[in-house]
Design a protein around this motif. Sequence first.
Motif, PDB file in Angstrom:
ATOM      1  N   GLN C 273     -31.287  58.176  19.682  1.00 25.82           N
ATOM      2  CA  GLN C 273     -31.712  59.446  19.140  1.00 25.82           C
ATOM      3  C   GLN C 273     -32.960  59.258  18.283  1.00 25.82           C
ATOM      4  O   GLN C 273     -33.073  58.288  17.532  1.00 25.82           O
ATOM      5  N   MET C 274     -33.943  60.176  18.418  1.00 22.75           N
ATOM      6  CA  MET C 274     -35.111  60.122  17.542  1.00 22.75           C
ATOM      7  C   MET C 274     -34.718  60.596  16.157  1.00 22.75           C
ATOM      8  O   MET C 274     -34.053  61.607  15.998  1.00 22.75           O
ATOM      9  N   VAL C 275     -35.144  59.846  15.140  1.00 26.29           N
ATOM     10  CA  VAL C 275     -34.825  60.242  13.776  1.00 26.29           C
ATOM     11  C   VAL C 275     -36.116  60.551  13.037  1.00 26.29           C
ATOM     12  O   VAL C 275     -37.037  59.741  13.036  1.00 26.29           O
ATOM     13  N   GLY C 276     -36.190  61.702  12.435  1.00 23.84           N
ATOM     14  CA  GLY C 276     -37.403  62.103  11.722  1.00 23.84           C
ATOM     15  C   GLY C 276     -37.245  61.946  10.230  1.00 23.84           C
ATOM     16  O   GLY C 276     -36.215  61.537   9.725  1.00 23.84           O
ATOM     17  N   THR C 517     -45.941  69.211  19.054  1.00 26.13           N
ATOM     18  CA  THR C 517     -45.941  68.068  18.134  1.00 26.13           C
ATOM     19  C   THR C 517     -47.163  67.179  18.295  1.00 26.13           C
ATOM     20  O   THR C 517     -47.301  66.179  17.606  1.00 26.13           O
ATOM     21  N   SER C 518     -48.081  67.545  19.199  1.00 29.69           N
ATOM     22  CA  SER C 518     -49.163  66.601  19.501  1.00 29.69           C
ATOM     23  C   SER C 518     -50.135  66.431  18.341  1.00 29.69           C
ATOM     24  O   SER C 518     -50.863  65.454  18.283  1.00 29.69           O
ATOM     25  N   ILE C 528     -39.479  67.565  13.726  1.00 26.49           N
ATOM     26  CA  ILE C 528     -39.636  68.864  14.383  1.00 26.49           C
ATOM     27  C   ILE C 528     -38.767  68.914  15.654  1.00 26.49           C
ATOM     28  O   ILE C 528     -38.127  69.917  15.950  1.00 26.49           O
ATOM     29  N   ILE C 529     -38.743  67.804  16.390  1.00 28.97           N
ATOM     30  CA  ILE C 529     -37.903  67.759  17.591  1.00 28.97           C
ATOM     31  C   ILE C 529     -36.428  67.950  17.213  1.00 28.97           C
ATOM     32  O   ILE C 529     -35.700  68.732  17.831  1.00 28.97           O
ATOM     33  N   GLU C 530     -36.008  67.257  16.145  1.00 30.43           N
ATOM     34  CA  GLU C 530     -34.623  67.426  15.679  1.00 30.43           C
ATOM     35  C   GLU C 530     -34.325  68.898  15.402  1.00 30.43           C
ATOM     36  O   GLU C 530     -33.279  69.425  15.790  1.00 30.43           O
ATOM     37  N   LEU C 531     -35.273  69.541  14.713  1.00 26.75           N
ATOM     38  CA  LEU C 531     -35.074  70.942  14.355  1.00 26.75           C
ATOM     39  C   LEU C 531     -34.963  71.817  15.609  1.00 26.75           C
ATOM     40  O   LEU C 531     -34.078  72.667  15.711  1.00 26.75           O
ATOM     41  N   LEU C 552     -41.110  61.830  25.023  1.00 27.47           N
ATOM     42  CA  LEU C 552     -40.586  62.869  24.149  1.00 27.47           C
ATOM     43  C   LEU C 552     -39.547  63.735  24.867  1.00 27.47           C
ATOM     44  O   LEU C 552     -38.621  64.265  24.268  1.00 27.47           O
ATOM     45  N   VAL C 553     -39.743  63.862  26.153  1.00 33.15           N
ATOM     46  CA  VAL C 553     -38.944  64.770  26.959  1.00 33.15           C
ATOM     47  C   VAL C 553     -37.451  64.471  26.882  1.00 33.15           C
ATOM     48  O   VAL C 553     -36.619  65.365  26.768  1.00 33.15           O
ATOM     49  N   ARG C 554     -37.130  63.179  26.882  1.00 31.51           N
ATOM     50  CA  ARG C 554     -35.731  62.794  26.949  1.00 31.51           C
ATOM     51  C   ARG C 554     -34.933  63.312  25.756  1.00 31.51           C
ATOM     52  O   ARG C 554     -33.753  63.606  25.874  1.00 31.51           O
ATOM     53  N   SER C 555     -35.599  63.423  24.614  1.00 30.31           N
ATOM     54  CA  SER C 555     -34.895  63.828  23.402  1.00 30.31           C
ATOM     55  C   SER C 555     -34.599  65.313  23.358  1.00 30.31           C
ATOM     56  O   SER C 555     -33.841  65.765  22.524  1.00 30.31           O
ATOM     57  N   ILE C 556     -35.248  66.093  24.194  1.00 33.76           N
ATOM     58  CA  ILE C 556     -35.089  67.534  24.003  1.00 33.76           C
ATOM     59  C   ILE C 556     -34.681  68.303  25.258  1.00 33.76           C
ATOM     60  O   ILE C 556     -33.950  69.288  25.155  1.00 33.76           O
ATOM     61  N   ALA C 557     -35.104  67.830  26.433  1.00 38.69           N
ATOM     62  CA  ALA C 557     -34.932  68.685  27.607  1.00 38.69           C
ATOM     63  C   ALA C 557     -33.791  68.238  28.507  1.00 38.69           C
ATOM     64  O   ALA C 557     -33.546  67.053  28.665  1.00 38.69           O
TER      65      ALA C 557
END
Lengths: 336, 284, 602
Positions: C273-276, C517-518, C528-531, C552-557
């Motif tokens: 998981q991406m952690v911000g 997010t770019s 931001i992705i977490e949100l 990035l895609v894997r974390s959200i879509a």
Amino acid sequence: MVGAPRGALAIIGVVRTSMGIFKLIVRRVLLGVFTLLVVSFAVFALTNLLGDPVQRLLGRGALPEVVKAKRAELGLDRPFFTRYFEWLKGMLTGDPGNSFSNGDAVMDIVGDRIKNSLFLMFVASMVSIPLSLFIGARAALRRDKSFDRVTSNQMLIFAAMPEFVVGAFLTVLLATNVWHVFPATSRIRPGEAPWSDWKGVILPAITLTLAVTPHVSRTMRAAMIEVLESDYVEMARLKGLPERAVLWRHAFPNAVGPTLQVIALNIAYLAGGVVVVESLFNYRGIGIALRDAIPVANAPIVQFIAMFIATIYVVCNLLADLGAILVTPRLRTRLQ
Amino acid sequence: MSAEKPAGVWRSSLRLWRTRIGIALVLLLVGVAIVGPWVAKFSPSEFAGTPNTRHVPGTWLGTDYLGQDVVSRFLHGGRSILWMASVSTLLGFVFGAAIGLVAAYNRGRLDDVLMRGMDILLAFPQLLLALVALTTIGPEPWLIITIVAFTTMPRIARITRGATVPVVERDFIGAAEALGESRFRIITKELLPNVTGPLLVEANLRLTYSIATIAGLGFLGFATEVNAADWGQMVQENRTALTVAPWGTLLPAFAIALLTVGTGLIADGVSRTVAGVDRGRPDA
Amino acid sequence: MSGTMQSRENVALEIRGLRIDVAESGADIVDEVDLTIRRGEVLGLVGESGSGKTTIGLAVLGHARRGVAIHGGTVRIGDRDLNGLDAKELRSVRGKLVSYVPQDPGTALNPALRIGKQIMEVLETHGFGANQAEREARVVEVLSEVMLPGVPEFLRRYPHQLSGGQQQRVGLAMAFACRPAVIVLDEPTTGLDVSTQTHVLQTIRDLAARHGVAALYVTHDLAVVATLADQVAVMYAGRVVEQGSTADIFANPAHPYTRYLVAAAPEMDGDRQMVGLVGRAPSPGKRPVGCAFALRCELATEECVAEFPAVTDVGTDRPHQVRCVHAFGVPDRTALRVASTARVARESEVALSIRHVDAGYSGTNVVHDVSFDIQRGECVALVGESGSGKSTLSRSIGGLHREWTGEIVLDGTPLEKSSRNRPVAQRLSIQYVFQNPYSSLHPRRPVAESIARPLAIAGVDAREAAIEVDRMLERVSLGSAYGSRYPDQLSGGERQRVAIARALVSKPHMLICDEVTSALDVLVQAAIIELLVDLQRDLGLAMLFVTHNLPLVRSIAQRVAVMSDGKIVELGDTAQTLRHPQEEYTKRLLADTPVIPTFSND
């Protein structure tokens, strides 16, 4: 006077969005011709509003038959559009008509006045263009140092004051009250070259130079600062190039492009500005001719001078656009 | 963190000395123009002594070419130029800004037509337009105002368009469009507040040139009335007598110079502030 | 950070105690910087924007930008300390002994000079070779080294006649022309497409190794560093907080900040998981005496605040240096493994249906016959390189681009082309979040007003709207107190939260996120992705997530649509597509995308 090189930017925009450069140039030329046509019509219509030249020539008590005959002689009895197209044809073929007041050819009356005015504009341009490029470039290099501060404040003052006020101050300073170096009025006799009274050219030329220099130098300074802060100038320094090469090879050529536009606008402005300055110094040019012709409704002379000024404006702008293309490879290479 | 509105360009520009000096000069001359006629000793066309004389009892700086009091005429001569310059600049500004905003927002054909129209107006020799119109119709104040407004408008329109185009490309305009905001609202509420800086600079510059143009018309003999106490006309009338009675020329010339330098300084102060603001913008 | 235990023989660049200040205020931009690079080695200098990494890069050439002054320390190349040289000596060194590759070759090449001349002038200035013929030969040689044709036709081109990748190769050719000992590369691949980036990176690696050049590679991109660098130095708020070998840094990050950085980096496959992390690094002049990261660090103690931590070496057989009091006690964030966050129960109801859409500009199509559906509660990622048509498609859906044909159906109703022609309810139920948070908010309006605008259009009365706005501000973790602030008082991440609040306040069914997010730093991006993941799950939103950033895609879509040349070339389940791509294009895209490889913990 317009202080920003919008034109050059506008061209870049146009090129990016459409066609090749050749089409663009053709379009600019056609636009210039169209502009002159519109101006010519407006000028012709306006000068017709000046009033009846026949009344002014013959006085109020003239007999109706005489008035009618005079109108026919001047060709004023024909319809407006007939006269407009005839005049336009004359202008295009180099025959701008005859003066209403004495029947002499307009070219004979205005010809050497135009020469005198052009000479004055030429002198003012030759002094002000190099001077303002130098001041602008040096101010940019010495940014926020004393040279920059002093010149930018001086330029601000000269840019704000109208020419006739600057001219009046110069007269007091150099001609009539403080020092008596130059004559307060010019005396060029008809038929003589403008440099026959070279001393009389100096004050009007200085006045015009002071009117134009601030705008060009300010633009040059801004363009030069932008270029000096650009990545490619930083890169040139990081390549270890001597400062001379950084300035003359990398910075200066890129700053002149945007400045061209403003130079052209200001030369065009000179064509109008001479009217006031000539009047102040009694310099025998188009300004005086215009001043004398308007009150007596001498339309052919007014029309000719108006078209002269408008043509200079249009041609200068066109040259500036072409110049911008020549010094900007991005635009120039579209030709190939 | 306190949430203060970012200080406007105008307020920030007041921190610069050049703006303050400019305002002081303008206020001084506006004061002269307003109070002048009440404190003047003579009426503008009253005979005060021998013409073109430096020292005349009862006058400060002597008499002019008709023997009128130079100081009194100077005190009377400010109002006309100030109000005509202000009104014509205001008119040119309102129409020019409107045209520039509409052209920048709509782009395409309308933009082309509007801006080419402005180019043609620019190509028209403005002084000539003024001279012909004033000779034909007479030196009426409304005519002078109209002509100066007409020559101001295309320049303001160009600057406004130039300043607006980059704002149109910013995403908050896209956001407003996605919400379906009306064109009028986008132009007045989204675009206009973001170009006030450059517009303020240009308005001050144009005011400077309007003053210069109107003074110049007076100098060429197109003051609103014959023998009017008009600063520009005074320079014209008295310049032949510079050697014997310089004040008839110098006093109005100084007045015009200080007024235009004053507005010029304000324009410069505001423009320096705008440049500073632009440089400080994080996304610039 | 000193302490090179190995021999000093091969050291090409040695920086000791470098301090660079804001000239006017004397506030430090960077301080206490020690770096060492050996011949043939690449050091990756990693940091967020504003951390001072470019400032250091320029200082290696003895250069400080306007308003910046090199205050002290040494920058030693060979036997020369650049900080002790005068202007003339510096000129003789720059371009010859040490050279620079700029971030944006588009602006760093002189638009008015032919590229042959721009390479040649470096050689001429430094008197390379015996005569002009030798120099001309060298120009051709160096161009072939960077894989550009050295033919006269090419040398006569102007920069604008080259592609972005070619421009950057010209930049490399200028830098390598005089065979320097040290080369500074300042994010040279930013703005290039991934395939071009891969080739440029390959060239850099080869040249540095072949000619024994020491390279300082400045970047914010961890994945690039992981694939390219031998050594890594991590910067935070003007200090180097950790440095060591690439393997050590990625396998055993010791500084809490580095751990966050690694944890925030998106991963292509695997299930991490991406952690911000919220907040931002303090800028020059506002930095504390102690550790600048203490403000955001969960481990912070009084000790951290008291003074800037000294160097601790946590390495076993090779140096691995950390500026942290708690260097030995940092929890491993990368250990946070979540089954798969982006897996949301999918409803079968179609929210948005795109049918045979072609879109373009003045007659030229850039989107060709695109069709796909987005289910309610589902996020579809639209991935493509620049120019693939992904933005045009998303702008068409949002009603911002009008030149399209085909059908876009929202909740069963076909959409009008222009948002102005769509009914209010429809406009409000499709919302758009833009790429650049610095330009998507009205600068002269308090953010609460911006957020309230959709409600005003919906006809909600002002009092109710105010309550709703406050709730939204809380929901995006800003708090209602932010409402009265202006955009310029917010950081990029905070602005993007405001933009998200504005998009969601009218309770839309469909959210379009266009490269949101770019423009953000990696920690902020992760936050931001977490949100977004959170909001999408809670609100049951249908979402189109447009991006060029494949990992990035894997974390959200849940599903991903790969777009190329205006066509959807592959569409499928995210994990499946990333692991087993079917189409050639997708395979190449995956191969070219730099990812952080797995470094074993030995």
